[in-house]
Design a protein around this motif. Structure first.
Motif, PDB file in Angstrom:
ATOM      1  N   UNK A   1       6.690  -6.636 -14.340  1.00 35.49           N
ATOM      2  CA  UNK A   1       6.714  -6.345 -12.902  1.00 35.49           C
ATOM      3  C   UNK A   1       6.272  -4.904 -12.731  1.00 35.49           C
ATOM      4  N   UNK A   2       5.251  -4.712 -11.921  1.00 36.18           N
ATOM      5  CA  UNK A   2       4.730  -3.357 -11.697  1.00 36.18           C
ATOM      6  C   UNK A   2       4.278  -3.278 -10.245  1.00 36.18           C
ATOM      7  N   UNK A   3       5.098  -2.658  -9.404  1.00 29.64           N
ATOM      8  CA  UNK A   3       4.746  -2.571  -7.993  1.00 29.64           C
ATOM      9  C   UNK A   3       5.700  -1.665  -7.249  1.00 29.64           C
TER      10      UNK A   3
ATOM     11  N   UNK B   1       0.836  -1.210   0.000  1.00 31.91           N
ATOM     12  CA  UNK B   1       0.000   0.000   0.000  1.00 31.91           C
ATOM     13  C   UNK B   1       0.871   1.261   0.000  1.00 31.91           C
ATOM     14  N   UNK B   2       0.480   2.345  -0.659  1.00 32.65           N
ATOM     15  CA  UNK B   2      -0.780   2.530  -1.385  1.00 32.65           C
ATOM     16  C   UNK B   2      -0.700   2.154  -2.867  1.00 32.65           C
ATOM     17  N   UNK B   3       0.380   1.442  -3.258  1.00 38.44           N
ATOM     18  CA  UNK B   3       0.555   1.111  -4.673  1.00 38.44           C
ATOM     19  C   UNK B   3      -0.269  -0.106  -5.087  1.00 38.44           C
ATOM     20  N   UNK B   4      -0.304  -1.103  -4.214  1.00 36.94           N
ATOM     21  CA  UNK B   4      -1.050  -2.322  -4.519  1.00 36.94           C
ATOM     22  C   UNK B   4      -1.485  -2.970  -3.211  1.00 36.94           C
ATOM     23  N   UNK B   5      -2.767  -3.240  -3.101  1.00 38.67           N
ATOM     24  CA  UNK B   5      -3.305  -3.909  -1.917  1.00 38.67           C
ATOM     25  C   UNK B   5      -4.697  -4.434  -2.267  1.00 38.67           C
ATOM     26  N   UNK B   6      -5.273  -5.211  -1.374  1.00 43.54           N
ATOM     27  CA  UNK B   6      -6.627  -5.722  -1.585  1.00 43.54           C
ATOM     28  C   UNK B   6      -7.628  -4.824  -0.884  1.00 43.54           C
ATOM     29  N   UNK B   7      -8.706  -4.448  -1.604  1.00 44.66           N
ATOM     30  CA  UNK B   7      -9.731  -3.608  -0.998  1.00 44.66           C
ATOM     31  C   UNK B   7     -10.669  -4.466  -0.138  1.00 44.66           C
ATOM     32  N   UNK B   8     -11.748  -3.850   0.348  1.00 42.36           N
ATOM     33  CA  UNK B   8     -12.680  -4.547   1.237  1.00 42.36           C
ATOM     34  C   UNK B   8     -13.326  -5.755   0.573  1.00 42.36           C
ATOM     35  N   UNK B   9     -13.381  -5.749  -0.759  1.00 39.59           N
ATOM     36  CA  UNK B   9     -13.981  -6.863  -1.496  1.00 39.59           C
ATOM     37  C   UNK B   9     -12.951  -7.902  -1.930  1.00 39.59           C
ATOM     38  N   UNK B  10     -11.705  -7.711  -1.487  1.00 40.92           N
ATOM     39  CA  UNK B  10     -10.660  -8.653  -1.855  1.00 40.92           C
ATOM     40  C   UNK B  10     -10.115  -8.474  -3.248  1.00 40.92           C
ATOM     41  N   UNK B  11     -10.381  -7.319  -3.865  1.00 39.25           N
ATOM     42  CA  UNK B  11      -9.918  -7.047  -5.212  1.00 39.25           C
ATOM     43  C   UNK B  11      -8.684  -6.135  -5.181  1.00 39.25           C
ATOM     44  N   UNK B  12      -7.783  -6.266  -6.165  1.00 37.51           N
ATOM     45  CA  UNK B  12      -6.600  -5.402  -6.214  1.00 37.51           C
ATOM     46  C   UNK B  12      -6.987  -3.926  -6.315  1.00 37.51           C
ATOM     47  N   UNK B  13      -6.298  -3.088  -5.565  1.00 35.91           N
ATOM     48  CA  UNK B  13      -6.541  -1.647  -5.592  1.00 35.91           C
ATOM     49  C   UNK B  13      -5.219  -0.935  -5.344  1.00 35.91           C
TER      50      UNK B  13
END
Length: 276
Positions: free
Chosen positions: A103-105, A51-63
């Motif tokens: 690779x993007x992160x 985070x804040x580049x890549x993480x799972x939102x409340x629905x478990x989806x990438x954000x």
């Protein structure tokens, strides 16, 4: 009279047949468009939870920043962006094996220019050191004899381990942790005297867990973030993606995405100021 009725029947049959062809043709076009949408090529992107580049939102989806940027950028190139979490230490192996396309992160270009086919940087990031609020460490020189926690295979680990930066004194110990999230408990529990990472990631952690760290004013390094493709990948997507970044910068899309996550997003778009 019979001939006229016959003509009308023939005309009616002709009109109905024409309508059927039209309906059939339209349905065929819609099916073709649907098939094209279903067969749209995917771009498999390797990243990790950062985070804040890549993480799972409340629905478990990438954000996150990189997820939003990749979704928009690859959409403009005709791809569906698909993020998959990988072991960050093995990222190059995943790429070389063809398990991922890129690779993007929050991946720093600096110092790795010859290891991958890179896009131009889409934003900059400061690698910084953070300490407890009441720490007596205020400069990089104050780290002498101290213990620092970093994520393994990252730029801070490289900086501290290489001993090439004259500003960095001799440390007592470097904790290189595979799991990025563990570096902060190391600091909070006193196992480490400082942590080093991307400033944006440290600020996000402080916000998420209500932590009070103090970030040293002197950064370790200002780096450009980019997207890495294998040296054996001859598709030239990194060049196309670089042009899309330029288009997104000019039309304001880059700044619009960053402002959803960062204060003063314009400060992170001054890519010409980063060390190359």
């Amino acid at each position: 009279m019979k001939k006229r009725n016959s003509f009308r029947r023939i005309l009616t049959i002709g009109v109905c047949t024409g309508l059927l062809f039209c309906i059939s043709g339209c349905a065929g076009q819609e099916k073709q468009m649907t098939d094209q949408a279903e067969t749209r090529p995917q771009m498999i992107i390797g990243s990790d939870n950062y985070p804040p580049f890549n993480y799972e939102d409340a629905d478990g989806k990438p954000a996150g920043i990189d997820v939003d940027l990749a979704t928009e950028a690859f959409d403009r190139l005709g791809y569906d962006a698909v993020f998959t979490y990988i072991d960050w230490e093995a990222k190059k192996q995943f790429l070389e094996n063809g398990d991922i396309d890129c690779i993007w992160g929050s991946f720093s270009i600096d110092g790795r220019e010859n290891q991958y086919h890179w896009t131009t940087p889409y934003m900059i990031s400061r690698q910084v050191v953070a300490v407890s609020k009441d720490s007596d460490i205020y400069t990089l020189a104050d780290l002498e004899g101290k213990r620092v926690a970093v994520q393994s295979t990252t730029k801070p680990e490289e900086i501290f381990a290489s001993h090439t930066d004259e500003r960095i004194p001799e440390l007592a110990e470097i904790f290189s942790l595979q799991n990025r999230e563990l570096i902060y408990p190391f600091l909070s529990k006193g196992y480490a005297d400082a942590v080093a990472a991307h400033e944006t990631a440290i600020l996000q952690c402080m916000k998420d867990y209500d932590l009070e760290y103090r970030i040293l004013e002197e950064p370790l390094q200002t780096v450009g973030l980019g997207v890495a493709f294998s040296k054996y990948d001859d598709r030239g997507i990194e060049t196309e993606l670089s042009q899309v970044f330029e288009d997104m910068r000019e039309d304001g899309t880059l700044e619009e995405i960053l402002e959803n996550y960062l204060e003063h997003p314009e400060d992170y778009l001054e890519v010409d100021t980063c060390e190359k």
